[in-house]
Write a protein that holds these residues in place. Structure first.
Motif, PDB file in Angstrom:
ATOM      1  N   GLY A   1      12.019   8.456  -8.497  1.00 37.78           N
ATOM      2  CA  GLY A   1      11.376   7.822  -7.165  1.00 37.78           C
ATOM      3  C   GLY A   1      10.099   7.202  -7.314  1.00 37.78           C
ATOM      4  N   VAL A   2       9.093   8.115  -7.892  1.00 39.15           N
ATOM      5  CA  VAL A   2       7.760   7.704  -8.047  1.00 39.15           C
ATOM      6  C   VAL A   2       7.690   6.308  -9.142  1.00 39.15           C
ATOM      7  CG1 VAL A   2       7.152   9.261  -9.998  1.00 39.15           C
ATOM      8  CG2 VAL A   2       5.533   8.213  -8.399  1.00 39.15           C
ATOM      9  N   THR A   3       8.668   6.616 -10.428  1.00 36.77           N
ATOM     10  CA  THR A   3       8.955   5.507 -11.353  1.00 36.77           C
ATOM     11  C   THR A   3       9.160   4.076 -10.545  1.00 36.77           C
ATOM     12  OG1 THR A   3       9.202   7.279 -12.848  1.00 36.77           O
ATOM     13  CG2 THR A   3       9.619   4.727 -13.538  1.00 36.77           C
ATOM     14  N   SER A   4      10.312   4.412  -9.808  1.00 37.85           N
ATOM     15  CA  SER A   4      10.775   3.088  -8.885  1.00 37.85           C
ATOM     16  C   SER A   4       9.835   2.564  -8.016  1.00 37.85           C
ATOM     17  CB  SER A   4      12.039   3.715  -8.269  1.00 37.85           C
ATOM     18  OG  SER A   4      12.546   2.503  -7.200  1.00 37.85           O
ATOM     19  N   GLY A   5       8.902   3.314  -7.380  1.00 37.76           N
ATOM     20  CA  GLY A   5       7.934   3.097  -6.500  1.00 37.76           C
ATOM     21  C   GLY A   5       6.863   2.383  -7.301  1.00 37.76           C
TER      22      GLY A   5
ATOM     23  N   ALA B   1      11.182   1.541  -2.103  1.00 38.46           N
ATOM     24  CA  ALA B   1      10.368   2.228  -3.054  1.00 38.46           C
ATOM     25  C   ALA B   1      11.492   3.208  -3.756  1.00 38.46           C
ATOM     26  CB  ALA B   1       9.487   3.070  -2.341  1.00 38.46           C
ATOM     27  N   VAL B   2      12.463   3.626  -2.912  1.00 39.62           N
ATOM     28  CA  VAL B   2      13.567   4.673  -3.739  1.00 39.62           C
ATOM     29  C   VAL B   2      14.808   4.003  -4.148  1.00 39.62           C
ATOM     30  CG1 VAL B   2      12.734   6.653  -2.332  1.00 39.62           C
ATOM     31  CG2 VAL B   2      14.329   5.130  -1.371  1.00 39.62           C
ATOM     32  N   VAL B   3      15.009   2.821  -3.922  1.00 41.48           N
ATOM     33  CA  VAL B   3      16.388   1.972  -4.244  1.00 41.48           C
ATOM     34  C   VAL B   3      16.503   2.157  -5.805  1.00 41.48           C
ATOM     35  CG1 VAL B   3      17.484   0.074  -4.468  1.00 41.48           C
ATOM     36  CG2 VAL B   3      16.267   0.730  -2.413  1.00 41.48           C
ATOM     37  N   LEU B   4      15.610   1.839  -6.765  1.00 39.49           N
ATOM     38  CA  LEU B   4      15.798   1.709  -7.998  1.00 39.49           C
ATOM     39  C   LEU B   4      16.006   3.333  -8.603  1.00 39.49           C
ATOM     40  CD1 LEU B   4      13.301  -0.444  -9.848  1.00 39.49           C
ATOM     41  CD2 LEU B   4      15.878  -0.665 -10.337  1.00 39.49           C
ATOM     42  N   GLY B   5      15.443   4.176  -8.026  1.00 35.49           N
ATOM     43  CA  GLY B   5      15.628   5.419  -8.397  1.00 35.49           C
ATOM     44  C   GLY B   5      17.121   6.098  -8.143  1.00 35.49           C
TER      45      GLY B   5
ATOM     46  N   GLY C   1       0.799  -1.083  -0.195  1.00 40.25           N
ATOM     47  CA  GLY C   1       0.021   0.024  -0.027  1.00 40.25           C
ATOM     48  C   GLY C   1       0.895   1.393  -0.087  1.00 40.25           C
ATOM     49  N   LEU C   2       2.166   1.123   0.632  1.00 37.91           N
ATOM     50  CA  LEU C   2       2.812   2.580   0.732  1.00 37.91           C
ATOM     51  C   LEU C   2       3.947   2.569  -0.147  1.00 37.91           C
ATOM     52  CD1 LEU C   2       2.892   2.562   4.664  1.00 37.91           C
ATOM     53  CD2 LEU C   2       1.889   4.208   3.237  1.00 37.91           C
ATOM     54  N   LEU C   3       4.046   1.707  -1.136  1.00 43.35           N
ATOM     55  CA  LEU C   3       5.154   1.711  -2.134  1.00 43.35           C
ATOM     56  C   LEU C   3       5.157   3.114  -2.879  1.00 43.35           C
ATOM     57  CD1 LEU C   3       5.828  -1.912  -3.254  1.00 43.35           C
ATOM     58  CD2 LEU C   3       7.364  -0.321  -1.992  1.00 43.35           C
ATOM     59  N   LEU C   4       4.046   3.200  -3.581  1.00 48.27           N
ATOM     60  CA  LEU C   4       3.930   4.320  -4.579  1.00 48.27           C
ATOM     61  C   LEU C   4       4.033   5.868  -3.936  1.00 48.27           C
ATOM     62  CD1 LEU C   4       3.470   4.882  -7.641  1.00 48.27           C
ATOM     63  CD2 LEU C   4       0.898   4.963  -7.283  1.00 48.27           C
TER      64      LEU C   4
ATOM     65  N   SER D   1       5.821   6.372  -1.050  1.00 53.17           N
ATOM     66  CA  SER D   1       7.225   6.373  -0.729  1.00 53.17           C
ATOM     67  C   SER D   1       7.913   6.794  -1.981  1.00 53.17           C
ATOM     68  CB  SER D   1       7.403   4.969   0.075  1.00 53.17           C
ATOM     69  OG  SER D   1       6.680   4.413   0.925  1.00 53.17           O
ATOM     70  N   GLY D   2       7.816   6.173  -2.728  1.00 57.98           N
ATOM     71  CA  GLY D   2       8.521   6.628  -4.020  1.00 57.98           C
ATOM     72  C   GLY D   2       8.211   8.130  -4.341  1.00 57.98           C
ATOM     73  N   ARG D   3       7.148   8.692  -4.364  1.00 52.20           N
ATOM     74  CA  ARG D   3       6.927  10.110  -4.597  1.00 52.20           C
ATOM     75  C   ARG D   3       7.536  10.849  -3.566  1.00 52.20           C
ATOM     76  NH1 ARG D   3       7.406  13.090  -8.666  1.00 52.20           N
ATOM     77  NH2 ARG D   3       6.009  15.030  -8.650  1.00 52.20           N
ATOM     78  N   LEU D   4       7.398  10.540  -2.318  1.00 52.62           N
ATOM     79  CA  LEU D   4       7.880  11.192  -1.206  1.00 52.62           C
ATOM     80  C   LEU D   4       9.431  11.310  -1.367  1.00 52.62           C
ATOM     81  CD1 LEU D   4       7.240  12.476   1.730  1.00 52.62           C
ATOM     82  CD2 LEU D   4       7.614  10.126   2.539  1.00 52.62           C
ATOM     83  N   GLY D   5      10.215  10.330  -1.980  1.00 50.15           N
ATOM     84  CA  GLY D   5      11.539  10.305  -2.140  1.00 50.15           C
ATOM     85  C   GLY D   5      11.838  11.281  -2.975  1.00 50.15           C
ATOM     86  N   ASP D   6      11.209  11.582  -4.242  1.00 53.72           N
ATOM     87  CA  ASP D   6      11.367  12.867  -5.085  1.00 53.72           C
ATOM     88  C   ASP D   6      11.326  14.057  -4.450  1.00 53.72           C
ATOM     89  OD1 ASP D   6      11.762  10.772  -7.296  1.00 53.72           O
ATOM     90  OD2 ASP D   6       9.445  10.906  -7.816  1.00 53.72           O
ATOM     91  N   LEU D   7      10.305  14.147  -3.597  1.00 52.47           N
ATOM     92  CA  LEU D   7       9.963  15.382  -3.144  1.00 52.47           C
ATOM     93  C   LEU D   7      11.102  15.922  -1.765  1.00 52.47           C
ATOM     94  CD1 LEU D   7       6.164  15.429  -2.939  1.00 52.47           C
ATOM     95  CD2 LEU D   7       7.600  16.464  -4.551  1.00 52.47           C
ATOM     96  N   ALA D   8      11.258  14.713  -0.901  1.00 52.92           N
ATOM     97  CA  ALA D   8      11.804  15.085   0.381  1.00 52.92           C
ATOM     98  C   ALA D   8      13.419  14.651   0.296  1.00 52.92           C
ATOM     99  CB  ALA D   8      11.263  14.380   1.531  1.00 52.92           C
ATOM    100  N   GLY D   9      13.727  13.745  -0.748  1.00 57.80           N
ATOM    101  CA  GLY D   9      15.111  13.336  -0.948  1.00 57.80           C
ATOM    102  C   GLY D   9      15.033  11.863  -0.708  1.00 57.80           C
ATOM    103  N   ARG D  10      15.640  11.272  -1.432  1.00 63.72           N
ATOM    104  CA  ARG D  10      15.682   9.711  -1.652  1.00 63.72           C
ATOM    105  C   ARG D  10      16.471   9.005  -0.547  1.00 63.72           C
ATOM    106  NH1 ARG D  10      14.403  10.984  -7.118  1.00 63.72           N
ATOM    107  NH2 ARG D  10      16.841  11.375  -7.569  1.00 63.72           N
TER     108      ARG D  10
END
Length: 485
Positions: A392-396, A117-121, A60-63, A65-74
């Motif tokens: 980040g969101v693509t990775s998520g 969620a952010v590892v691939l990014g 539930g939280l992957l997507l 989390s990925g976008r949060l990485g783009d915004l807050a820093g991965r």
């Protein structure tokens, strides 16, 4: 911080180790479930929540989390996830009762989602050169593809050699090492900034929708198509539909819908769902066949899977770069999926009196070869058009589809195998023959799913939709070393 080859290799090792920790957790606990049930007094339906609580939170939280990485820093989101996952692992190992363990497993899912969620990014950012990126994604793909098999071995060894608590304590040294090393080897990134806008409503809709989707899928194994299951899936569909409408209208979407217009991204995610449904369903069914029909214990079952990660390592770590450069990621992906489909078709011949070496081992080798080809190629295709603001969101997104596909596959194959077995038992068949027949049907479904994934990849990922495979000459100027070496 200079990004030398050694520095980037250390960063990749930390990211891969943390990813492996999360992947291991999904399978290492499965082996210990019978002992956990006895020690903590779980009911049969309640025991399923040791697995389901983790899956619901993680998926539930992957997507988000990925976008949060783009915004807050991965890096910040990754470290937060590792902290939560490690602390929750300690709480799970110390759990004195069933309720505490389920809560700790949910918290593990939250931490696992933030970290994964952010590892691939982060890998894509570390390795912008196509050839070096292929090699790095091969390392990451090995942790994803082989981690579950390694978890079965570790789970059996820890449960039988020590006790079930150690299946959670194993995460502690890995988590602590990741926390200490990450600031040293991975540079901080600022992200776009939370002030650019966090779509809170969109985050609630997609998180609730995916949680209910995963919950509905995993419930089919226990509750069947009950009102509770159908209700969860219907509400999930409504929330996800509302999420799509929200993303189309808001100025700061959590998931920019324009990403789905990129054929490489949409095609790769669709392929991932179907492919992983066949892959993880196969592992679940094979573990049951080895134990319930061939009579293997938990530890022997774990070791029986060892050939698969060994072959995966050979392909994903040793041959993936050459194959993807010599041919194309699309061609390698389709070939890998056809190979795994052949492995599943071979397993449709398993018998009650069959042997591991004749009926199982050849398929495990083929499965390893196919997965070792397909997964690095698919990961590369999924991230091929990711920009620095969307990685980040693509990775998520690709990790979310991977998780949903695994839940679908496990639930589907468990259901078809159980239905076939129940029908034969009702008709008077011997128990082992009924079980073996149910597993043969499930393997047929796995073969069909991976064949379908091959067709989707061949059609959706047309040559025009993905970047051409890089030539060695185009990657590094003469006289300069390959940065991934």
């Amino acid at each position: 911080m200079p990004e030398t080859a050694r520095h980037r290799g250390a960063a990749l090792a930390v990211l891969s180790a943390a990813s492996l920790m999360v992947v291991l957790d999904s399978s290492i606990v499965a082996v210990a479930l019978p002992v956990i049930k006895t020690d903590l007094g779980f009911s049969a339906p309640g025991l399923a929540w040791v697995v389901n609580a983790y899956l619901v939170a993680f998926g539930g939280l992957l997507l988000f989390s990925g976008r949060l990485g783009d915004l807050a820093g991965r890096r910040r989101v990754f470290l937060t996830g590792v902290v939560v996952f490690t602390a929750a692992s300690l709480a799970a190992g110390l759990s004195p009762n069933a309720a505490t363990l389920v809560i700790a497993r949910f918290a593990q899912g939250v931490g696992g989602a933030l970290a994964s969620a952010v590892v691939l990014g982060m890998i894509v950012t570390l390795y912008p050169e196509p050839r070096a990126r292929i090699r790095a994604l091969g390392v990451y793909s090995f942790t994803q593809a082989a981690g579950a098999s390694i978890g079965l071995v570790a789970g059996g060894a820890l449960t039988q050699g020590l006790d079930w608590h150690w299946t959670f304590y194993l995460n502690l040294p890995i988590g602590v090492a990741a926390l200490l090393l990450t600031p040293l080897v991975i540079a901080s990134d600022q992200g776009l900034g939370l002030r650019t806008g966090v779509d809170v409503l969109g985050a609630l809709l997609v998180t609730g929708g995916i949680m209910l989707l995963v919950l509905g899928i995993v419930q089919t194994g226990d509750a069947g198509w009950s009102f509770r299951t159908i209700g969860a899936l219907a509400l999930a569909a409504a929330l996800l539909a509302a999420f799509v409408l929200r993303q189309a209208r808001t100025k700061t979407p959590l998931l920019p819908l324009r990403l789905f217009r990129i054929r490489a991204i949409s095609g790769a995610n669709l392929t991932m769902v179907v492919m992983v449904a066949g892959f993880l369903g196969f592992q679940f069914v094979t573990a049951l066949y080895l134990q319930q029909v061939l009579g293997f214990d938990a530890l022997t079952t774990g070791f029986a899977f060892v050939p698969t990660p060994v072959v995966i390592a050979t392909f994903s770590l040793g041959l993936a770069n050459w194959l993807n450069t010599r041919f194309s990621p699309r061609a390698v992906l389709v070939t890998g999926l056809v190979t795994t489909s052949a492995a599943f078709l071979y397993l449709t011949q398993v018998q009650t009196g069959g042997g591991y070496a004749l009926h199982v081992l050849p398929s495990l080798v083929l499965m390893g070869a196919g997965a070792g080809m397909a997964i690095p190629a698919l990961m590369g295709l999924a991230m091929s058009h990711a920009t620095s603001s969307d990685s980040g969101v693509t990775s998520g997104m690709i990790t979310t589809t991977q998780q949903v596909g695994g839940a679908i596959g496990t639930a589907l194959l468990a259901a078809v195998a159980a239905t076939r077995t129940t029908d034969l038992l009702a008709a008077g068949a011997a128990e082992k023959e009924a079980l073996a027949s149910g597993f043969r049907v499930a393997y047929g479904y796995s073969a069909g799913l991976t064949a379908l994934a091959a067709v989707i990849a061949a059609v959706a990922l047309s040559r025009r939709s993905v970047p051409a495979a890089p030539s060695p000459a185009a990657e590094a100027p003469a006289g300069q070393p390959d940065p991934a070496r």
